[in-house]
Design an enzyme around this catalytic site. Structure first.
Site, PDB file in Angstrom:
ATOM      1  N   CYS A 197     -77.861  -2.924 -66.824  1.00 37.32           N
ATOM      2  CA  CYS A 197     -77.893  -2.425 -68.054  1.00 37.32           C
ATOM      3  C   CYS A 197     -79.385  -2.338 -68.814  1.00 37.32           C
ATOM      4  CB  CYS A 197     -77.250  -3.047 -69.175  1.00 37.32           C
ATOM      5  SG  CYS A 197     -75.348  -2.869 -68.450  1.00 37.32           S
ATOM      6  N   TRP A 212     -74.517   0.024 -66.983  1.00 33.74           N
ATOM      7  CA  TRP A 212     -74.245  -0.105 -65.467  1.00 33.74           C
ATOM      8  C   TRP A 212     -72.814  -0.959 -65.386  1.00 33.74           C
ATOM      9  CZ3 TRP A 212     -73.431  -3.974 -61.603  1.00 33.74           C
ATOM     10  CH2 TRP A 212     -73.645  -3.453 -60.348  1.00 33.74           C
ATOM     11  N   ASN A 243     -76.359  -6.911 -72.221  1.00 34.48           N
ATOM     12  CA  ASN A 243     -76.724  -6.920 -70.888  1.00 34.48           C
ATOM     13  C   ASN A 243     -76.074  -8.237 -70.186  1.00 34.48           C
ATOM     14  OD1 ASN A 243     -77.455  -6.502 -68.464  1.00 34.48           O
ATOM     15  ND2 ASN A 243     -79.676  -6.496 -68.913  1.00 34.48           N
ATOM     16  N   GLY A 244     -75.133  -8.095 -69.458  1.00 33.64           N
ATOM     17  CA  GLY A 244     -74.722  -9.480 -68.786  1.00 33.64           C
ATOM     18  C   GLY A 244     -73.349  -9.431 -68.686  1.00 33.64           C
ATOM     19  N   GLU A 303     -84.133  -3.454 -42.620  1.00 31.58           N
ATOM     20  CA  GLU A 303     -84.457  -2.951 -43.813  1.00 31.58           C
ATOM     21  C   GLU A 303     -84.443  -1.572 -43.676  1.00 31.58           C
ATOM     22  OE1 GLU A 303     -85.173  -3.609 -46.804  1.00 31.58           O
ATOM     23  OE2 GLU A 303     -86.438  -2.295 -47.590  1.00 31.58           O
ATOM     24  N   LYS A 344     -82.371   1.046 -46.276  1.00 35.40           N
ATOM     25  CA  LYS A 344     -82.854   2.031 -47.111  1.00 35.40           C
ATOM     26  C   LYS A 344     -82.149   3.479 -46.759  1.00 35.40           C
ATOM     27  CE  LYS A 344     -84.956   0.650 -49.335  1.00 35.40           C
ATOM     28  NZ  LYS A 344     -85.394  -0.737 -49.463  1.00 35.40           N
ATOM     29  N   HIS A 351     -73.818  -6.919 -26.948  1.00 39.36           N
ATOM     30  CA  HIS A 351     -72.565  -7.941 -27.430  1.00 39.36           C
ATOM     31  C   HIS A 351     -71.700  -7.150 -28.217  1.00 39.36           C
ATOM     32  CE1 HIS A 351     -74.686 -11.171 -25.312  1.00 39.36           C
ATOM     33  NE2 HIS A 351     -75.699 -10.891 -26.050  1.00 39.36           N
TER      34      HIS A 351
HETATM   35  C1  F6R Z   1     -82.952  -2.482 -52.004  1.00 41.35           C
HETATM   36  C2  F6R Z   1     -83.179  -3.120 -53.260  1.00 41.35           C
HETATM   37  C3  F6R Z   1     -82.409  -4.271 -53.439  1.00 41.35           C
HETATM   38  C4  F6R Z   1     -83.147  -5.596 -53.987  1.00 41.35           C
HETATM   39  C5  F6R Z   1     -82.451  -6.479 -54.391  1.00 41.35           C
HETATM   40  C6  F6R Z   1     -83.178  -7.802 -54.725  1.00 41.35           C
HETATM   41  O1  F6R Z   1     -83.923  -1.426 -51.792  1.00 41.35           O
HETATM   42  O2  F6R Z   1     -83.903  -2.750 -53.953  1.00 41.35           O
HETATM   43  O3  F6R Z   1     -81.826  -4.753 -52.274  1.00 41.35           O
HETATM   44  O4  F6R Z   1     -84.248  -5.778 -52.788  1.00 41.35           O
HETATM   45  O5  F6R Z   1     -81.460  -6.054 -55.358  1.00 41.35           O
HETATM   46  O6  F6R Z   1     -83.893  -7.475 -55.775  1.00 41.35           O
HETATM   47  P1  F6R Z   1     -85.112  -8.164 -56.323  1.00 41.35           P
HETATM   48  O7  F6R Z   1     -86.265  -8.099 -55.317  1.00 41.35           O
HETATM   49  O8  F6R Z   1     -85.665  -7.630 -57.769  1.00 41.35           O
HETATM   50  O9  F6R Z   1     -84.686  -9.729 -56.759  1.00 41.35           O
END
Ligand code: F6R
Length: 610
Positions: free
Chosen positions: A2, A74, A100-101, A483, A487, A506
């Site tokens: 949020c 959110w 927020n929280g 990664e 993505k 496997h």
């Molecule tokens: C993927 C992505 C998330 C963040 C994860 C950690 O593209 O952005 O997986 O990497 O939420 O976020 P940070 O790096 O802000 O702790």
């Protein structure tokens, strides 16, 4: 998650709130709302959906006020809907709250309030807090004290802002576990969950800390502890320009951020390399080098993309420093009674510096006496402030939800830390110089990859209809496979999995047929031949193959459907180059599917809840 914004001053708060919410929209965006108080009315306007919808509603109402708060939500408790959107309010609609929280004990608090006769219109934990504040407002007749008393009963996390009709000269804010910043203006003050929302108005900010509460007036503010003791807060100057927050002519932030990587990588290493001595200089670790180099063990903890960076860091640090390294999901680490000693160094990686799990893991490791270091992008963020020492990646603001330039800068900073420590171990000066020379050539090599954007777009067009993908790589490229898969799935909603290439036999090999695209990261390193064998195995089962290979590789293209070529560098730095085509592939597939790449469904940029 949020986003929170607030204004008190002499201007009309409404456009300030809307503009601030737009800048925060990347954090969370299933609903939005504002609450304002002026001499004649107290009004809340909220809607499901984007801030643009809210803006239309607000314009049709033509409201004006010098005091207001706004929120993008959110969903955590209760579906995205108008009734669950913030602000929430007391029953006579005179006090508005944004949050927020997560209020963890909201069920028991709600029970007590229901018994008292309070009625609830939403399913949120926030409305419980609004009524709890109202309960104390009736007793104390003072907003600040009511908020303070209410928060004393709350378990969980919050960044909140509250305004009240009977005290229209202030915003009351408080923080525990969720970010909250005060922006200092002239005859006006602002509050926000993220400096991005303030930067158009002021560069002077005050970071609230956990357990602090403040009254913000138009010309001053007073911060206290939740126990009501006065505290003096420091004002910080933020070095961020509004241009850095715009799309700069690109259709999406994600593409802009991918294209920015020559600059972001340059900024991550700027002033940190000493070629003559073959060393790196990291001001944020000054004085801690010996302790890190003498650690029994290094643990790296993070979430998501940052966790993938941690895995690459493990390979780097073990190869060059000989110190055993473990990588931990922050969410598991914090609850698993980890064995940590004062002889351990624990590195926390976080782009936002606000990820709740990573922050909690940091607090846990600190309690156990380990040296805790942060690698963050957002300056002044909670993880950066909680860490004993650390290194900023200086990638610039990352707005697109999918992390791209932050990932490559995290890898770069990990390589600098590796160099710093390895030179205190067995790495000699010429070896250190060789790494630095490779680092210095990196940005040009990134430019060469980015020039292939059109080719990658054409390749992407051939994979848009696929429902599943496998990403395979070995050694340094196993985390890159993870990664690449992340993505793709987060922005295109295509199911994708990353594996170490040798693990394929496997189990995952059973999935391979002519419908299953497999992306291989097959650059020339010590396991190259083995990866070629894995490619043959997929080919024999008619899988479609896209391979990321080195420029001088003319063999793999004879075996596979598509290749994307990347320049060669030393193994440790190769992931920084090989991941870029995977970022572009995911981007183009998602765009061709007509999806919103900057704000993918269900995701938020900064995950400030568990
Ligand atoms: C993927 C992505 C998330 C963040 C994860 C950690 O593209 O952005 O997986 O990497 O939420 O976020 P940070 O790096 O802000 O702790």
């Amino acid at each position: 998650m949020c986003g929170i914004v607030g204004y008190i001053g002499e201007k009309n708060s409404v456009p300030v709130l809307i503009e601030g919410l737009k800048r925060l929209e990347y954090r969370g965006y299933d609903s939005a709302g504002i609450g304002i108080i002026n001499t004649t009315e107290c009004k809340v306007i909220k809607t499901k959906g984007k801030v643009a919808e809210l803006e239309k509603l607000v314009q049709s109402e033509n409201i004006k006020s010098n005091l207001g708060i706004g929120h993008t939500r959110w969903a955590t408790h209760g579906e995205p809907s108008m009734k669950n959107a913030h602000p929430h309010m007391n029953e006579d609609k005179t006090m508005f709250l944004i949050h927020n929280g997560i209020i963890e004990n909201y069920v028991s608090l709600k029970k007590g309030l229901l018994e008292e006769g309070y009625k609830f219109v939403s399913e949120t934990d926030t409305e419980v807090l609004a009524h709890l504040i109202d309960h104390y407002l009736k007793i104390k007749n003072n907003l600040f004290q009511a908020v303070r008393y209410a928060l004393n009963e709350v378990e969980g996390t919050y960044g909140i802002a509250v305004i009240y009709k009977n005290e229209p000269d202030k915003i009351v804010v408080a923080k525990k576990g969720s970010p909250l910043v005060i922006g200092i203006g002239k005859n006006e003050n602002f509050i926000a969950s993220d400096v991005n929302a303030l930067i158009a108005h002021t560069s002077q900010v005050v970071y609230m800390e956990d357990g602090e509460i403040a009254e913000i007036f138009k010309d001053h503010f007073q911060a206290k502890t939740i126990a009501d003791e006065n505290i003096i807060k420091e004002i910080h100057e933020v070095d961020l320009s509004i241009d850095e927050l715009s799309k700069g002519g690109y259709p999406h932030y994600m593409l802009k951020e991918i294209m920015e990587q020559p600059d972001s990588l340059f900024n991550s290493m700027r002033g940190r390399l000493v070629l003559k001595e073959g060393i790196s200089k990291l001001g944020g670790l000054q004085g801690f080098e010996e302790r890190i180099a003498n650690s029994d063990r290094i643990i790296i903890s993070a979430c998501g993309t940052s966790w993938h960076a941690a895995l690459v860091g493990e390979y780097m640090l073990e190869q060059y420093t000989g110190i055993p390294v473990e990588v931990e999901y922050a969410s598991e680490f914090r609850y698993r009674h980890p064995i940590i000693t004062p002889n351990d160094t624990v590195i926390f990686i976080s782009q936002s510096g606000e990820t709740a799990d990573t922050l909690a893991a940091l607090k846990e490791a600190k309690k156990k006496g380990a040296l805790c270091l942060g690698i963050c992008n957002v300056v002044g963020s909670s993880i950066a402030r909680e860490s004993e020492a650390g290194v900023y990646i200086h990638a610039g603001p990352e707005i697109g939800v999918a992390s791209t330039k932050a990932f490559t800068s995290q890898l770069l900073v990990l390589s600098l830390i590796t160099l710093l420590i390895a030179r205190r171990k067995s790495l000699n000066q010429p070896e250190g110089q060789e790494i630095i020379e490779e680092l210095q050539k990196l940005t040009h090599k990134v430019e060469l990859i980015l020039k292939q954007n059109e080719l990658i777009e054409k390749i992407a067009a051939q994979y848009v209809e696929c429902r599943n993908f496998l990403y395979l790589g070995r050694g340094y490229h196993f985390p890159v496979a993870l990664e690449g898969a992340l993505k793709l799935k987060e922005i295109s909603y295509i199911h994708a999995e990353g594996y170490p290439a040798a693990e394929m036999k496997h189990g995952p090999i059973a999935l391979i047929d002519d419908d299953m695209p497999v992306v291989f990261i097959a650059t020339k390193d010590s396991v190259y031949e083995k990866v070629v064998n894995n490619i043959e195995e997929v080919k024999a089962r008619k899988g479609r193959i896209l391979a990321i290979v080195n420029e001088d590789d003319n063999e793999i293209e004879k075996l596979v459907d598509h290749v994307i070529k990347v320049p060669k560098t030393i193994n440790m730095l190769q992931p920084i180059l090989s991941v870029i085509p995977l970022q572009l592939l995911a981007y183009h597939i998602a765009v061709k599917k007509g999806l919103n790449v900057d704000q993918p469904r269900n995701l938020a940029k900064s995950v400030t809840v568990e």
